[in-house]
Design a protein around this motif. Structure first.
Motif, PDB file in Angstrom:
ATOM      1  N   SER A 187      32.878  41.294  46.734  1.00  0.00           N
ATOM      2  CA  SER A 187      31.987  40.272  47.297  1.00  0.00           C
ATOM      3  C   SER A 187      31.424  40.738  48.633  1.00  0.00           C
ATOM      4  O   SER A 187      30.239  40.544  48.910  1.00  0.00           O
ATOM      5  CB  SER A 187      32.732  38.954  47.488  1.00  0.00           C
ATOM      6  N   GLU A 216      28.140  39.144  50.312  1.00  0.00           N
ATOM      7  CA  GLU A 216      28.373  37.723  50.094  1.00  0.00           C
ATOM      8  C   GLU A 216      29.490  37.242  51.015  1.00  0.00           C
ATOM      9  O   GLU A 216      30.370  38.008  51.394  1.00  0.00           O
ATOM     10  CB  GLU A 216      28.787  37.463  48.636  1.00  0.00           C
ATOM     11  N   VAL A 224      32.861  35.275  51.906  1.00  0.00           N
ATOM     12  CA  VAL A 224      34.122  34.947  51.237  1.00  0.00           C
ATOM     13  C   VAL A 224      34.804  33.869  52.056  1.00  0.00           C
ATOM     14  O   VAL A 224      35.008  34.025  53.260  1.00  0.00           O
ATOM     15  CB  VAL A 224      35.044  36.184  51.133  1.00  0.00           C
ATOM     16  N   GLU A 244      38.367  41.383  44.230  1.00  0.00           N
ATOM     17  CA  GLU A 244      37.225  40.462  44.247  1.00  0.00           C
ATOM     18  C   GLU A 244      36.692  40.245  45.657  1.00  0.00           C
ATOM     19  O   GLU A 244      35.482  40.157  45.862  1.00  0.00           O
ATOM     20  CB  GLU A 244      37.607  39.124  43.608  1.00  0.00           C
TER      21      GLU A 244
END
Length: 96
Positions: free
Chosen positions: A38, A43, A45, A34
Motif C-alpha cells: 500500500s 496509499e 494506511v 499488505e
C-alpha cells in the motif's frame, strides 16, 4: 524501543493458544506485506485507534554537505509520515 516480529508472534501465541504458531506467523507476514505494498502504491494506511502511515512527497531541493560546504541537488522522494491516534497519544503521555 523497537519490537521484533518474533516478540509479536510470541505474544499473540500466548494470548491465543488455540491458534497454531505457524498460522499466526503467516497472518503477521500478510499484514506486513499488505502495508508495504500500500505504501509503495502511495496509499495511506490506517489502523484505527492505533496509528496511520502516509507517504508524502518531498520536493527536490538544493542541499549542502556540512563537511565540505558543497551544494548538492537532492531529487524529489517519498518519505513515510507516522501519526499516532489521539487515544494512543493520551495513553502514552499520561502521567502516573
Amino acid at each position: 524501543m523497537s519490537t521484533k516480529k518474533s516478540e509479536i508472534l510470541n505474544k499473540l501465541a500466548n494470548n491465543y493458544p488455540n491458534f497454531i504458531k505457524k498460522d499466526l506467523k503467516k497472518f503477521i507476514d500478510i499484514i506486513i506485506f499488505e502495508i508495504k505494498n500500500s505504501l509503495k502504491r502511495h496509499e495511506r494506511v490506517e489502523l484505527r485507534d492505533l496509528f496511520s502511515l502516509e507517504p508524502r512527497l518531498k520536493k527536490s531541493r538544493i542541499a549542502r554537505n556540512p563537511k565540505t560546504n558543497e551544494k548538492i541537488f537532492v531529487k524529489e522522494k517519498y518519505s513515510i509520515f507516522f501519526k499516532t491516534s489521539k487515544m494512543w497519544s493520551k495513553k502514552i503521555n499520561e502521567q502516573k
